[in-house]
Design a protein around this motif. Structure first.
Motif, PDB file in Angstrom:
ATOM      1  N   TYR A   1       7.896   1.153   9.113  1.00  0.00           N
ATOM      2  CA  TYR A   1       8.495   2.758  10.167  1.00  0.00           C
ATOM      3  C   TYR A   1       9.280   3.059   9.377  1.00  0.00           C
ATOM      4  O   TYR A   1       8.427   4.351   9.045  1.00  0.00           O
ATOM      5  CB  TYR A   1       9.171   2.213  11.197  1.00  0.00           C
ATOM      6  N   ASN A   2       9.967   3.189   8.054  1.00  0.00           N
ATOM      7  CA  ASN A   2      11.004   3.697   7.187  1.00  0.00           C
ATOM      8  C   ASN A   2       9.593   4.073   6.196  1.00  0.00           C
ATOM      9  O   ASN A   2       9.875   5.448   5.371  1.00  0.00           O
ATOM     10  CB  ASN A   2      11.673   3.678   6.595  1.00  0.00           C
ATOM     11  N   ALA A   3       8.543   2.654   5.140  1.00  0.00           N
ATOM     12  CA  ALA A   3       7.918   3.845   4.776  1.00  0.00           C
ATOM     13  C   ALA A   3       6.880   4.746   5.255  1.00  0.00           C
ATOM     14  O   ALA A   3       5.829   5.430   4.072  1.00  0.00           O
ATOM     15  CB  ALA A   3       6.381   1.900   4.314  1.00  0.00           C
ATOM     16  N   PHE A   4       6.369   4.549   6.354  1.00  0.00           N
ATOM     17  CA  PHE A   4       5.850   6.157   7.001  1.00  0.00           C
ATOM     18  C   PHE A   4       6.195   6.942   6.692  1.00  0.00           C
ATOM     19  O   PHE A   4       4.804   8.320   7.026  1.00  0.00           O
ATOM     20  CB  PHE A   4       5.520   4.895   7.820  1.00  0.00           C
ATOM     21  N   LYS A   5       7.387   7.361   6.868  1.00  0.00           N
ATOM     22  CA  LYS A   5       7.824   8.278   7.107  1.00  0.00           C
ATOM     23  C   LYS A   5       7.910   9.119   5.477  1.00  0.00           C
ATOM     24  O   LYS A   5       8.018  10.768   5.495  1.00  0.00           O
ATOM     25  CB  LYS A   5       9.339   8.766   7.626  1.00  0.00           C
TER      26      LYS A   5
ATOM     27  N   GLY B   1       5.431   8.906   3.256  1.00  0.00           N
ATOM     28  CA  GLY B   1       3.660   9.303   2.852  1.00  0.00           C
ATOM     29  C   GLY B   1       2.782   7.861   2.472  1.00  0.00           C
ATOM     30  O   GLY B   1       3.474   7.659   1.464  1.00  0.00           O
ATOM     31  N   ALA B   2       2.504   7.216   3.686  1.00  0.00           N
ATOM     32  CA  ALA B   2       1.938   6.502   3.537  1.00  0.00           C
ATOM     33  C   ALA B   2      -0.348   6.595   3.476  1.00  0.00           C
ATOM     34  O   ALA B   2      -0.216   7.358   4.379  1.00  0.00           O
ATOM     35  CB  ALA B   2       2.510   5.050   4.774  1.00  0.00           C
TER      36      ALA B   2
ATOM     37  N   ASN C   1      -2.362   1.155  11.551  1.00  0.00           N
ATOM     38  CA  ASN C   1      -1.791   2.626  11.746  1.00  0.00           C
ATOM     39  C   ASN C   1      -1.190   3.021  10.498  1.00  0.00           C
ATOM     40  O   ASN C   1       0.435   2.038   9.985  1.00  0.00           O
ATOM     41  CB  ASN C   1      -1.309   2.879  13.149  1.00  0.00           C
ATOM     42  N   HIS C   2      -1.455   4.648   9.823  1.00  0.00           N
ATOM     43  CA  HIS C   2       0.003   5.335   8.483  1.00  0.00           C
ATOM     44  C   HIS C   2       0.903   6.004   8.867  1.00  0.00           C
ATOM     45  O   HIS C   2       1.370   6.657   7.956  1.00  0.00           O
ATOM     46  CB  HIS C   2      -0.525   5.078   7.929  1.00  0.00           C
TER      47      HIS C   2
ATOM     48  N   MET D   1       0.598  -1.283   0.487  1.00  0.00           N
ATOM     49  CA  MET D   1      -0.083   0.432  -0.377  1.00  0.00           C
ATOM     50  C   MET D   1       0.792   1.174   0.367  1.00  0.00           C
ATOM     51  O   MET D   1       0.980   2.374  -0.933  1.00  0.00           O
ATOM     52  CB  MET D   1      -1.162   0.166   0.645  1.00  0.00           C
ATOM     53  N   ALA D   2       2.245   1.051   1.000  1.00  0.00           N
ATOM     54  CA  ALA D   2       2.839   1.922   0.803  1.00  0.00           C
ATOM     55  C   ALA D   2       3.408   2.217  -0.397  1.00  0.00           C
ATOM     56  O   ALA D   2       4.054   3.863  -0.885  1.00  0.00           O
ATOM     57  CB  ALA D   2       3.837   2.054   2.504  1.00  0.00           C
ATOM     58  N   SER D   3       3.602   1.061  -1.057  1.00  0.00           N
ATOM     59  CA  SER D   3       4.105   1.388  -2.390  1.00  0.00           C
ATOM     60  C   SER D   3       3.272   2.179  -4.037  1.00  0.00           C
ATOM     61  O   SER D   3       3.848   2.240  -4.892  1.00  0.00           O
ATOM     62  CB  SER D   3       5.104   0.370  -3.158  1.00  0.00           C
TER      63      SER D   3
END
Length: 595
Positions: free
Chosen positions: A522-526, A528-529, A494-495, A206-208
């Motif tokens: 954790y890094n992906a959320f930083k 824009g998720a 949580n995103h 999803m973050a991708s």
């Protein structure tokens, strides 16, 4: 003509009479009628009868062929006489007069029967699973499984979901069960873990920037076996959606499940929109977060009734003073049943480690039964009002600490309904359990821990985490239940990193823990998720319900036994010293203490 067959055993019909056919399959049964030998030939598609007379040059070899040998025959399709027609077989109007006969593979004496219904133990079935799977019921179950998975894939694709595969070798993660660990040869002393679920990966998808993902995902958990859970591994319909609310997830998965259940069963489904029950109500009314709604009985709290003046039932009052509660279950129209009905339930409760199952009988405007004389009229009326009980009903009671009372009342609710024979049949009753608590208290350590999924979004977001008692915070978590069986868990995730940090800190994780154990997420959320959520219904349990099987191993091709052993492949097995050396490992077996 083909080397092995011109037809399969299930497709020859009266229209083929007079034709010469070639068939291959297994010798299912043999019957010697003195001068005539009948063989039932079986393949994946059906069974057909072969006939060989004693003038046939192949008669003797046919006579000596053992059951389950694989043969190829050629012969003429002939019509059976009317008195010999077998209406139980699709091919029962015809048979094949054998002209050519060849043994492709001889069978030794069978360790277990294949034809017919037999009560075989788990060990012999799993050890000879390749024979067990030849049985018609097992063939039907596995084909059903294949068709269900194909249907699910089609429905998900048509709903705009894309199928992606996630890694099998990954990092260890606290998902609520023990990991299966895989040692790394190239990185001595380090281990991969088999995924308990593709949880982090699907959130990373999803973050991708992908919008709708699914896969029929293998999951691995080192858990004990149950009738509805296979030890070791299972499969689930894993799905995730970007920019999704709880309602969006529900609206996406409900049509898939109802469509599959309608396609593969003629049982009734109560609704295309599943009723929603809060976790709190489920525990109170049903004693479980997996309520079986085929059972109409409900549990209620009647603690206050036993605190009325005039109530002298000390067994309950003393427990209430120590923090216990009283749960009640009203059973309609059983007050006039014989004493044996109630004695049987009381004995069952004692077998469960309980002191018994107290009850009152409402009859003729009065309350009777073992504890009725200890209750005041005001208390009885309070019980009737809360339990919605009326004349000719019985009301059963459970008294204990909250969790224990809820759990046993849930079991009693089902047992009472079974004895009354009021559980609906031939119906699938779905529901959602929603509003799970975000945290719970670990009674062993007296510390706050996650109660469900640590990656869930708390209801109320950061404000709830900062201002509420953790034990009062609800999460956007939900389960699908069908007939008392949990099909899946899911959540709106949580995103946001700041919410992630706060949520995990309440459960005792530092930011360093977060970075070390869930660094990718954790890094992906930083960066824009999107808000996202998903769910993962269990494939094995879906097939088990649709096949109407009581045990999940009946719908798994090669299951393990209750001790997580594969008796067919002899796994887990020892490995030799060279393998251990390559992996930089030594075995330290626990010492067996002799008694």
């Amino acid at each position: 003509m083909h080397l092995y067959r011109s037809h399969n055993c299930g497709e020859i019909l009266p229209k083929n009479v007079g034709e010469v056919v070639k068939l291959s399959g297994w010798v299912d049964r043999k019957r010697d009628h003195g001068g005539l030998l009948f063989i039932d030939l079986r393949d994946h598609y059906g069974v057909i009868q072969l006939v060989i007379d004693n003038d046939n040059p192949f008669f003797k070899i046919c006579e000596e062929t053992r059951l389950e040998s694989v043969i190829t025959i050629s012969g003429e399709v002939v019509k059976r006489s009317d008195e010999l027609i077998n209406k139980k077989l699709a091919t029962g109007e015809i048979e094949v007069a054998v002209k050519e006969y060849k043994i492709e593979s001889s069978s030794e004496t069978l360790p277990m029967p294949v034809s017919g219904d037999h009560d075989l133990g788990e060990e012999i079935r799993l050890k000879n699973r390749f024979l067990d799977l030849r049985r018609s019921k097992m063939q039907s179950n596995m084909i059903l499984r294949s068709k269900i998975i194909s249907s699910i894939r089609k429905r998900m694709t048509e709903s705009g979901f894309n199928e992606f595969q996630t890694p099998i070798l990954t990092a260890s993660s606290p998902e609520g069960a023990r990991d299966f660990l895989v040692p790394s040869r190239l990185n001595p002393g380090k281990f991969y873990a088999l995924p308990q679920a593709p949880q982090q990966f699907k959130q990373l998808i999803m973050a991708s920037g992908f919008d709708r993902y699914f896969q029929i995902a293998p999951c691995f958990r080192d858990e004990d076996a149950r009738t509805d859970r296979s030890p070791g591994e299972f499969y689930q319909l894993d799905m995730e959606m970007a920019f999704a609310t709880q309602d969006d997830v529900f609206n996406a998965i409900e049509p898939v499940l109802t469509g599959v259940f309608k396609e593969f069963s003629d049982w009734e489904i109560t609704s295309n929109s599943f009723p929603r029950i809060t976790y709190k109500d489920a525990i109170l009314k049903y004693g479980t977060d997996k309520p079986d709604l085929r059972n109409p009985l409900e549990i209620c709290d009647v603690t206050q009734a036993f605190l009325h003046e005039g109530v002298t039932f000390r067994a309950f009052k003393e427990q209430i003073d120590k923090g216990s509660v009283v749960r009640a279950i009203a059973a309609p129209n059983v007050a006039e049943r014989p004493r044996s009905f109630f004695d049987k339930l009381n004995s069952w409760a004692q077998d469960q480690g309980q002191p018994g199952l107290g009850y009152i009988l409402l009859s003729g405007g009065e309350a009777k039964g073992p504890i009725a004389k200890f209750l005041s009229q005001e208390a009885i009326q309070n019980i009737k009002n809360n339990a919605n009980a009326k004349d000719r009903d019985a009301v059963f009671f459970v008294c204990n600490k909250v969790n224990e009372a809820s759990s046993f009342a849930g079991k009693a609710r089902m047992r009472i309904a079974e004895e009354m024979d009021i559980i609906e049949k031939n119906i699938f009753k779905f529901c959602w359990t929603v509003d799970f608590p975000m945290y719970e208290l670990d009674e062993k350590t007296d510390s706050i821990i996650f109660s469900h999924n640590p990656f869930s979004m708390p209801q109320g977001g950061m404000e709830a985490l900062e201002t509420k008692d953790p034990l009062n915070i609800l999460a956007w978590q939900y389960d699908i239940i069908c007939n008392g069986i949990e099909l899946s868990s899911g959540a709106i995730r949580n995103h946001k990193t700041e919410i992630m940090e706060k949520a995990f800190s309440i459960a005792g994780y530092s930011i360093e823990d977060l970075k070390n154990r869930f660094g990718a997420l954790y890094n992906a959320f930083k960066f824009g998720a999107p808000p996202h959520g998903g769910i993962a219904p269990g494939i094995d349990r879906i097939v088990m319900l649709l096949a109407n099987e009581p045990n999940i191993r009946e719908v798994i091709m090669f299951p393990m036994n209750q001790q997580a052993q594969d008796l067919l492949m002899n796994a887990p097995s020892d490995i030799d010293d060279n393998q251990l050396k390559e992996l930089s490992l030594k075995i330290n077996k626990p010492k067996i203490v002799e008694k």
